[in-house]
Write an enzyme that holds these catalytic residues in place. Structure first.
Site, PDB file in Angstrom:
ATOM      1  N   HIS A  72       0.739  -1.180   0.116  1.00  0.00           N
ATOM      2  CA  HIS A  72      -0.106   0.084   0.001  1.00  0.00           C
ATOM      3  C   HIS A  72       0.850   1.208  -0.072  1.00  0.00           C
ATOM      4  O   HIS A  72       2.132   1.215   0.450  1.00  0.00           O
ATOM      5  CB  HIS A  72      -1.053  -0.074   1.153  1.00  0.00           C
ATOM      6  N   THR A  73       0.287   2.306  -0.191  1.00  0.00           N
ATOM      7  CA  THR A  73       0.831   3.565  -0.382  1.00  0.00           C
ATOM      8  C   THR A  73       1.470   4.083   1.194  1.00  0.00           C
ATOM      9  O   THR A  73       0.714   4.214   1.809  1.00  0.00           O
ATOM     10  CB  THR A  73       0.147   4.689  -1.064  1.00  0.00           C
ATOM     11  N   GLN A  74       2.639   4.011   1.150  1.00  0.00           N
ATOM     12  CA  GLN A  74       3.271   4.475   2.723  1.00  0.00           C
ATOM     13  C   GLN A  74       3.528   5.962   2.623  1.00  0.00           C
ATOM     14  O   GLN A  74       3.588   6.595   3.574  1.00  0.00           O
ATOM     15  CB  GLN A  74       4.535   3.541   2.648  1.00  0.00           C
TER      16      GLN A  74
ATOM     17  N   TRP B 267      -4.588   9.570   0.511  1.00  0.00           N
ATOM     18  CA  TRP B 267      -3.767  10.443   1.095  1.00  0.00           C
ATOM     19  C   TRP B 267      -3.962  12.084   1.006  1.00  0.00           C
ATOM     20  O   TRP B 267      -3.390  12.524   0.084  1.00  0.00           O
ATOM     21  CB  TRP B 267      -2.247  10.240   0.984  1.00  0.00           C
TER      22      TRP B 267
END
Length: 260
Positions: free
Chosen positions: A31-33, A138
Site C-alpha cells: 500500500h502507499t506509504q 492520502w
C-alpha cells in the site's frame, strides 16, 4: 556473459523445463506509504451569500515543483465544489468516484440531486473505509455548497475519516497560516452574515500571498471558486498573487533577523 539474473545458475531448460517468470516477479501486496506527487493547502470561508474556495495549481514531487497546471478544485453535480490537497493520484481516484456517483444519481431522474452535505457524508465514509483497510487515500478534503434549507455549507474530511465544520477552513499549512487570518472575519457561525463576497475574496487573496511567502510547496498561481446559495458556481482560474515583495527577507540570516 548472461546479464539476466533469473538465468544465473539455472539448470538446463530442455531437461528441467522453462523458468517460471512469475516466481521472479512475485512480490507482496504493498500500500502507499507516502504520497509522491502532492498538492498543498486548500482554503475556504463562508460569506453572506455562499462559500469561496481557493487552491494553487502546483503538484510537488518532493521538493521539486514538478507540475504547475493541476486543478485541485472540482465541480461535483450542480451545487457542490470540492477542494483536495495531498496525493494527486488519490485525488484523481476520488474525482472518478464522484463522477460515477453523479452519473448514478442522474439515472434516478426523481427530481432530487445530491447536495454538498450528501457529498461530504459520502466522502467521509469512503475515507474511513480505506483507513480501516490500512490503505488510506492520502488527502484532506473541503466540501462546499448549500444545505437543503439554502444556507451555506462548508466541511472538512481527512485521510482518517475525521470530519468537522467551521465558517473558515483550510488544509495543509493553510490550517496554521491562513485560518488565523480568515478568523479575523469569520470566527464563529453566523459571522459570515456580515461578510460580503468582495471582502471574502480580498481575504482569500491575501492568504494565498502569505502562503506563497511561507510555504515552500506553494505557487503564486491559483484557482478561486465561488458557490452562492442561488446555486451559481464561478471559477476564476490562473489568478496570480499581486504586490509581492521579498524585501522583508533581506536581513534574515539563519533562523532569524540579524544585522550584518
Amino acid at each position: 556473459m548472461n546479464h539476466t539474473p533469473e538465468l544465473w545458475g539455472r539448470p538446463r531448460s530442455d531437461i528441467y523445463g522453462t523458468y517460471n517468470k512469475a516466481i521472479h516477479d512475485a512480490s507482496p501486496v504493498a500500500h502507499t506509504q507516502q504520497p509522491s506527487i502532492t498538492g498543498t493547502s486548500v482554503l475556504a470561508m463562508k460569506f453572506d451569500k455562499g462559500v469561496i474556495m481557493a487552491a494553487d495549481n502546483l503538484g510537488s514531487y518532493g521538493s521539486l515543483a514538478r507540475f504547475t497546471n493541476i486543478e485541485r478544485i472540482i465541480k461535483v453535480g450542480k451545487e457542490t465544489i470540492v477542494g483536495l490537497s495531498g496525493d494527486v493520484s488519490d485525488m484523481q481516484y476520488i474525482q472518478g468516484l464522484l463522477d460515477r456517483l453523479m452519473i448514478e444519481d442522474d439515472y434516478e431522474q426523481d427530481g432530487h440531486s445530491l447536495r454538498a452535505p450528501h457529498i461530504h457524508e459520502y466522502l467521509s465514509r469512503v475515507m474511513y473505509n480505506r483507513r480501516s483497510k490500512v490503505d488510506p487515500l492520502w488527502n484532506a478534503i473541503l466540501v462546499a455548497g448549500k444545505r437543503d434549507d439554502g444556507t451555506p455549507f462548508l466541511s472538512y474530511v481527512d485521510l482518517l475519516g475525521v470530519t468537522y465544520s467551521a465558517p473558515s477552513l483550510a488544509t495543509g499549512f493553510g490550517s496554521y497560516l491562513a485560518v488565523p487570518l480568515l478568523r479575523k472575519l469569520v470566527s464563529d457561525e453566523g459571522d459570515e452574515k456580515n461578510v460580503s463576497e468582495e471582502l471574502a475574496r480580498a481575504a482569500i487573496d491575501e492568504c494565498m500571498k502569505v502562503l506563497f511567502y511561507r510555504d515552500a510547496r506553494s505557487l503564486d498561481k491559483y484557482t478561486v471558486a465561488v458557490i452562492t446559495t442561488d446555486g451559481e458556481i464561478k471559477f476564476d482560474k490562473e489568478v496570480k498573487c499581486k504586490d509581492l515583495s521579498w524585501r522583508f527577507a533581506q536581513d534574515i540570516r539563519g533562523y532569524g533577523t540579524q544585522k550584518m
